[in-house]
Design a protein around this motif. Structure first.
Motif, PDB file in Angstrom:
ATOM      1  N   ALA A   1      -1.509  34.555  10.922  1.00 40.74           N
ATOM      2  CA  ALA A   1      -2.336  35.399  12.102  1.00 40.74           C
ATOM      3  C   ALA A   1      -1.845  36.459  13.050  1.00 40.74           C
ATOM      4  N   ASN A   2      -0.123  36.291  12.258  1.00 38.88           N
ATOM      5  CA  ASN A   2       0.532  37.655  13.200  1.00 38.88           C
ATOM      6  C   ASN A   2      -0.383  38.270  12.576  1.00 38.88           C
ATOM      7  N   ASP A   3      -0.586  38.831  11.361  1.00 39.79           N
ATOM      8  CA  ASP A   3      -0.656  40.659  10.804  1.00 39.79           C
ATOM      9  C   ASP A   3      -1.283  41.124  11.389  1.00 39.79           C
ATOM     10  N   GLN A   4      -2.589  40.977  12.496  1.00 37.19           N
ATOM     11  CA  GLN A   4      -3.226  41.592  12.867  1.00 37.19           C
ATOM     12  C   GLN A   4      -3.684  41.542  14.453  1.00 37.19           C
ATOM     13  N   PRO A   5      -4.566  42.171  14.865  1.00 37.40           N
ATOM     14  CA  PRO A   5      -4.031  42.213  16.209  1.00 37.40           C
ATOM     15  C   PRO A   5      -5.710  40.992  16.728  1.00 37.40           C
TER      16      PRO A   5
ATOM     17  N   THR B   1      -7.827  40.953  17.916  1.00 38.04           N
ATOM     18  CA  THR B   1      -9.737  41.155  18.567  1.00 38.04           C
ATOM     19  C   THR B   1     -10.480  42.312  16.756  1.00 38.04           C
ATOM     20  N   ALA B   2      -9.584  42.018  15.237  1.00 36.82           N
ATOM     21  CA  ALA B   2      -9.471  42.880  14.245  1.00 36.82           C
ATOM     22  C   ALA B   2     -10.765  41.771  14.333  1.00 36.82           C
ATOM     23  N   PRO B   3     -12.105  42.636  13.633  1.00 35.23           N
ATOM     24  CA  PRO B   3     -13.113  41.534  12.941  1.00 35.23           C
ATOM     25  C   PRO B   3     -12.568  40.967  11.857  1.00 35.23           C
ATOM     26  N   ASP B   4     -11.977  41.319  11.120  1.00 36.84           N
ATOM     27  CA  ASP B   4     -10.762  40.004  10.049  1.00 36.84           C
ATOM     28  C   ASP B   4      -9.528  39.788  10.277  1.00 36.84           C
ATOM     29  N   TRP B   5      -9.410  38.920  11.428  1.00 32.65           N
ATOM     30  CA  TRP B   5      -7.819  38.231  11.830  1.00 32.65           C
ATOM     31  C   TRP B   5      -8.985  36.709  11.140  1.00 32.65           C
ATOM     32  N   THR B   6      -7.759  36.071  10.483  1.00 34.93           N
ATOM     33  CA  THR B   6      -7.876  34.842  10.190  1.00 34.93           C
ATOM     34  C   THR B   6      -8.049  34.014  11.290  1.00 34.93           C
ATOM     35  N   GLY B   7      -7.473  33.999  13.163  1.00 30.39           N
ATOM     36  CA  GLY B   7      -6.915  32.889  13.997  1.00 30.39           C
ATOM     37  C   GLY B   7      -5.833  31.753  13.473  1.00 30.39           C
ATOM     38  N   THR B   8      -5.963  31.243  14.480  1.00 31.68           N
ATOM     39  CA  THR B   8      -4.760  29.885  14.287  1.00 31.68           C
ATOM     40  C   THR B   8      -4.974  28.714  13.923  1.00 31.68           C
ATOM     41  N   MET B   9      -6.554  28.620  13.104  1.00 34.20           N
ATOM     42  CA  MET B   9      -6.822  28.251  12.446  1.00 34.20           C
ATOM     43  C   MET B   9      -7.937  28.002  12.043  1.00 34.20           C
ATOM     44  N   TRP B  10      -7.907  27.076  10.873  1.00 35.19           N
ATOM     45  CA  TRP B  10      -9.956  27.604   9.958  1.00 35.19           C
ATOM     46  C   TRP B  10     -10.410  25.767  10.070  1.00 35.19           C
ATOM     47  N   GLU B  11     -11.304  26.533  11.006  1.00 30.28           N
ATOM     48  CA  GLU B  11     -13.073  25.570  10.898  1.00 30.28           C
ATOM     49  C   GLU B  11     -13.253  25.499   9.496  1.00 30.28           C
ATOM     50  N   CYS B  12     -14.352  24.765   9.032  1.00 31.34           N
ATOM     51  CA  CYS B  12     -15.171  24.352   8.046  1.00 31.34           C
ATOM     52  C   CYS B  12     -14.877  24.964   6.826  1.00 31.34           C
ATOM     53  N   VAL B  13     -13.770  24.341   6.214  1.00 31.15           N
ATOM     54  CA  VAL B  13     -13.255  24.804   4.134  1.00 31.15           C
ATOM     55  C   VAL B  13     -14.107  24.863   3.867  1.00 31.15           C
ATOM     56  N   ASP B  14     -14.649  25.745   2.747  1.00 27.97           N
ATOM     57  CA  ASP B  14     -15.863  25.656   1.669  1.00 27.97           C
ATOM     58  C   ASP B  14     -14.900  26.412   0.765  1.00 27.97           C
ATOM     59  N   LEU B  15     -15.135  25.603  -0.772  1.00 25.92           N
ATOM     60  CA  LEU B  15     -14.623  26.361  -1.530  1.00 25.92           C
ATOM     61  C   LEU B  15     -15.288  26.319  -2.923  1.00 25.92           C
ATOM     62  N   PHE B  16     -15.583  27.381  -3.620  1.00 24.02           N
ATOM     63  CA  PHE B  16     -16.895  26.846  -4.770  1.00 24.02           C
ATOM     64  C   PHE B  16     -16.369  28.617  -5.106  1.00 24.02           C
ATOM     65  N   ARG B  17     -16.862  27.791  -6.589  1.00 24.63           N
ATOM     66  CA  ARG B  17     -16.224  28.859  -7.978  1.00 24.63           C
ATOM     67  C   ARG B  17     -18.211  29.798  -7.780  1.00 24.63           C
ATOM     68  N   ILE B  18     -17.949  30.881  -7.828  1.00 26.33           N
ATOM     69  CA  ILE B  18     -19.109  31.564  -8.790  1.00 26.33           C
ATOM     70  C   ILE B  18     -19.006  32.150  -9.533  1.00 26.33           C
ATOM     71  N   GLY B  19     -20.439  32.945 -10.421  1.00 26.37           N
ATOM     72  CA  GLY B  19     -19.947  33.337 -10.885  1.00 26.37           C
ATOM     73  C   GLY B  19     -20.095  33.238 -12.747  1.00 26.37           C
ATOM     74  N   SER B  20     -20.315  33.996 -13.003  1.00 23.73           N
ATOM     75  CA  SER B  20     -20.797  33.379 -14.725  1.00 23.73           C
ATOM     76  C   SER B  20     -19.511  32.737 -15.403  1.00 23.73           C
ATOM     77  N   GLU B  21     -20.111  31.698 -16.335  1.00 19.29           N
ATOM     78  CA  GLU B  21     -18.068  31.444 -17.178  1.00 19.29           C
ATOM     79  C   GLU B  21     -16.779  31.650 -17.603  1.00 19.29           C
ATOM     80  N   ASN B  22     -16.877  32.725 -18.375  1.00 22.77           N
ATOM     81  CA  ASN B  22     -16.391  33.834 -18.651  1.00 22.77           C
ATOM     82  C   ASN B  22     -15.983  35.022 -17.488  1.00 22.77           C
ATOM     83  N   ASP B  23     -16.536  35.004 -16.361  1.00 14.84           N
ATOM     84  CA  ASP B  23     -15.810  35.947 -15.575  1.00 14.84           C
ATOM     85  C   ASP B  23     -16.515  35.314 -13.899  1.00 14.84           C
ATOM     86  N   ALA B  24     -15.525  34.101 -13.757  1.00 18.20           N
ATOM     87  CA  ALA B  24     -15.817  33.921 -12.572  1.00 18.20           C
ATOM     88  C   ALA B  24     -14.854  33.986 -11.659  1.00 18.20           C
ATOM     89  N   THR B  25     -15.131  33.790 -10.096  1.00 17.95           N
ATOM     90  CA  THR B  25     -14.510  33.861  -9.134  1.00 17.95           C
ATOM     91  C   THR B  25     -14.343  32.742  -7.986  1.00 17.95           C
TER      92      THR B  25
END
Ligand code: DQQ
Length: 494
Positions: free
Chosen positions: A212-216, A218-242
């Protein structure tokens, strides 16, 4: 627990619903609660041909208080049938609210994993449901995790992403979940747990920790002091997934914006590659949740929160819009491409315009339920402005602007004149969009106060509240750019 819709609730709800129906800002083709308060999408699933959407809901007033789980179902993602309330605050760990969570299939038993709130803290709880998802019983053993990990000083601990970890190694097959949290003085995190039965959970450790201290702040990608509603998923094809970890950056009661990490979920860790903004509208697409549907699509909904004052929403009798369903896919660079689900196209009615955008002004286009597609060729230095919800004298107007910036484009939304009501949110919203050659395809859905734009797969959601009934006009201005435009009217779903 089944629906406990008492007579009192019916009266309160019908009074609110009558007020809400009169509000010109109420969307007509986005999902909204019958009345009262709506926030996060929850428990997304498809079962027996029905899509189910649960959501954070206060049926009694348009304020965030004693949150229930509302419930609706649909076969086409657009026409939703309201169903009885699924969860309501009880007399145990969810006495003050049933906060966000998910639905999993536990060997045929639909099971909700949600955050029960009591005495200012949230803890993981379960409820099991009937096969039709209409009747829910909270678990007598709630909370199923009695406290956050004792070795961490957490600022908050709530919201769940739960999955069955399959694989060739039988010993490794088990439930896993991440819970959103923040470590005091450090940053947001997703805490990993595992279980054989969804009831007894072993803490594994943080899947990933933000700084939380690596950016001001006000930055549009500041990661905050807490993460709400975490959602983990895999996307892409089987051989090229992210692997993608979505979260909503929160800080001390303030909802900032949704972000996502791309990277690799491996073992007990998420190894991040890159951090991205999920929606350039920031808090207007907050707390998203996604699901994989039977067709294999990754569908995502988010909460389009209000941009008017709490008092104005309360007076209107309703608050909060669910975004349109989005299909999320992977771009070649591993980032996410988002587009309205094709089911949205089925609501198009009259084609109002189809031609060169330079001729659009002469066509005197207007409407407040519209679907627009602009395909712009942006040479270096070129830009296009699309003005919506404008009065004939331009005293009220909302302006999307696409401009070429080097090898990219910038999409911005100017709401400084969207409303003569000075209490509404006018913060400018903007961000970078990839170019396809020198082309940007911009799709904009206008639904009264709810706006969703998608430029080459990058979304920008927002809310606007014009005060005048004639704030319906559309204008196009081209600066060194060429563009084609199509405009449809969109049907109401209620
Ligand atoms: N909304 C829920 C919480 C979540 C927040 C409460 C995000 O579970 O953290 O209504 O908008």
């Amino acid at each position: 627990m089944s629906s406990h819709t008492s007579g009192g609730l019916d009266i309160a709800a019908s009074d609110l619903a009558a007020r809400a129906a009169l509000d010109p800002h109420r969307p007509a083709f986005h999902f909204v609660a019958p009345a009262g308060w709506l926030n996060d999408p929850n428990g997304l699933t498809q079962r027996d041909g029905w899509y189910h959407l649960f959501y954070q809901y206060n049926p009694f007033a348009a304020v965030h208080d004693r949150i229930h789980w509302g419930h609706a179902r649909s076969t086409d993602l657009m026409h939703w049938e309201h169903l009885p309330i699924a969860l309501e605050p009880g007399d145990g760990p969810d006495a003050d609210g049933c906060w966000s969570g998910v639905l999993v299939d536990d060997g045929g038993v639909p099971t909700l994993v949600y955050s029960g709130r009591h005495d200012g803290i949230e803890l993981p709880c379960l409820a099991t449901g009937s096969a039709d998802l209409l009747e829910w019983t909270t678990d007598a053993a709630n909370p199923v995790i009695p406290a956050p990990p004792s070795d961490l000083d957490v600022v908050a601990f709530r919201d769940h992403c739960v999955w069955w970890e399959s694989g060739s190694d039988a010993a490794a097959r088990r439930w896993r979940q991440i819970v959103g949290a923040g470590i005091r003085g450090v940053g947001g995190t997703a805490l990993l747990y595992e279980s054989e039965d969804l009831r007894s959970w072993r803490y594994v450790g943080p899947l990933l920790v933000g700084d939380a201290n690596d950016q001001p702040r006000t930055a549009p990608d500041w990661t905050g002091t807490m993460w709400e509603c975490v959602d983990l998923f895999r996307i892409g094809s089987e051989n090229d997934a992210t692997d993608v970890l979505v979260f909503s950056a929160w800080d001390d009661g303030v909802t900032h914006h949704p972000l996502y990490w791309t990277g690799d979920y491996r073992g007990d860790r998420f190894e991040p590659r890159a951090l991205h903004r999920l929606d350039l509208g920031g808090r207007f697409f907050y707390a998203p949740q996604s699901m994989r549907d039977e067709a294999g699509r990754r569908l995502m909904f988010g909460w389009m929160q209000e941009g008017r004052t709490d008092a104005a929403a309360e007076a209107a009798g309703w608050s909060g819009v669910m975004s349109l369903p989005r299909v999320v896919s992977a771009c070649a660079d591993g980032s996410l491409h988002q587009a309205p689900a094709p089911e949205v196209d089925a609501l198009r009615t009259e084609l109002l315009f189809d031609g060169d955008a330079a001729d659009a002004n002469a066509a005197a286009l207007e409407g407040d339920q519209l679907d627009l597609e602009l395909e712009a060729r942006l040479a270096p230095g070129a830009s296009v402005e699309l003005t919506l919800r404008a009065t004939p004298d331009s005293h009220e107007r909302t302006v999307y602007r696409l401009s070429r910036v080097g090898d990219e484009a910038e999409l911005s939304l100017d709401r400084s004149r969207s409303s003569l009501d000075e209490s509404t949110d006018t913060k400018p919203l903007s961000g970078r969009v990839p170019l396809d050659g020198d082309v940007v395809r911009l799709r904009i859905l206008v639904d009264h106060s709810a706006l969703e734009a998608f430029a080459n797969g990058v979304p920008l959601a927002a809310r606007v509240y014009p005060t005048r009934g004639d704030a319906r006009h559309i204008g196009v201005s081209l600066d060194d750019a060429r563009a084609s435009l199509r405009v449809w009217r969109v049907a109401s779903v209620r």
